[in-house]
Design an enzyme around this catalytic site. Structure first.
Site, PDB file in Angstrom:
ATOM      1  N   HIS A  97      32.887  38.485  39.614  1.00 45.84           N
ATOM      2  CA  HIS A  97      32.417  37.855  38.372  1.00 45.84           C
ATOM      3  C   HIS A  97      31.054  38.424  37.987  1.00 45.84           C
ATOM      4  O   HIS A  97      30.042  37.733  38.022  1.00 45.84           O
ATOM      5  CB  HIS A  97      32.377  36.329  38.531  1.00 45.84           C
ATOM      6  CG  HIS A  97      33.722  35.737  38.713  1.00 45.84           C
ATOM      7  ND1 HIS A  97      34.202  35.360  39.944  1.00 45.84           N
ATOM      8  CD2 HIS A  97      34.709  35.486  37.824  1.00 45.84           C
ATOM      9  CE1 HIS A  97      35.422  34.893  39.801  1.00 45.84           C
ATOM     10  NE2 HIS A  97      35.761  34.958  38.530  1.00 45.84           N
ATOM     11  N   HIS A 101      33.222  43.077  35.238  1.00 49.00           N
ATOM     12  CA  HIS A 101      34.387  42.248  34.921  1.00 49.00           C
ATOM     13  C   HIS A 101      34.313  41.784  33.462  1.00 49.00           C
ATOM     14  O   HIS A 101      35.303  41.834  32.734  1.00 49.00           O
ATOM     15  CB  HIS A 101      34.441  41.052  35.879  1.00 49.00           C
ATOM     16  CG  HIS A 101      35.364  39.962  35.452  1.00 49.00           C
ATOM     17  ND1 HIS A 101      36.733  40.111  35.374  1.00 49.00           N
ATOM     18  CD2 HIS A 101      35.099  38.689  35.054  1.00 49.00           C
ATOM     19  CE1 HIS A 101      37.275  38.977  34.962  1.00 49.00           C
ATOM     20  NE2 HIS A 101      36.307  38.100  34.748  1.00 49.00           N
TER      21      HIS A 101
END
Length: 154
Positions: A97, A101
């Site tokens: 994350h 991403h």
């Protein structure tokens, strides 16, 4: 309206060119771009600026009266700077994350938005908002899934 020279240089760096050739395609590799030294693991600002320019999104918003024409360049500059701030807000120690991403999600969203089906249904303002939403969707993510957080009561 032109992107800043630093952003342009990043996107035109020799190691970025083969990746950028696939800009707007489903097989665009945002994660490879994220890993390039020139991007310093901060791809959202440069890709956000490229999306805005490639689609003339801010110019279209101005022509539609959504952004005052006298403020068009300032709005675009502010939006590009916002993407840069979002880049900075992604936690660098996250394996998944992270800004890479987010860039991958943003570019996948851009691919979807370019399909005939979506072009017929999405306004320019919605296009901009979808790109922004994709960029910010995991800012501050703790890097753990819901099951972990539930079991540890974090």
């Amino acid at each position: 309206q032109e992107m800043g020279e630093a952003l342009r240089a990043m996107l035109q760096a020799p190691d970025a060119l083969p990746i950028m050739e696939r800009f707007g395609r489903f097989d665009f590799d945002a994660l490879a771009l994220f890993e390039l030294p020139a991007f310093k693991r901060r791809p959202l600002q440069s890709l956000g600026a490229r999306v805005l320019q490639a689609n003339e999104l801010v110019t279209t918003l101005a022509s539609q009266g959504k952004v005052p024409e006298v403020a068009e360049r300032k709005f675009e500059t502010s939006l590009v700077r916002f993407f840069g701030k979002v880049d900075e807000m992604y936690l660098p120690d996250r394996e998944y994350h992270n800004a890479g991403h987010a860039a991958d999600v943003m570019m996948t969203m851009e691919w979807f938005l370019q399909t005939g089906f979506m072009r017929a249904r999405v306004s320019t303002l919605e296009h901009v908002m979808a790109i922004v939403a994709a960029a910010i969707h995991d800012v501050g993510h703790p890097g753990r899934n819901n099951l972990f957080l539930t079991k540890t009561m974090a």
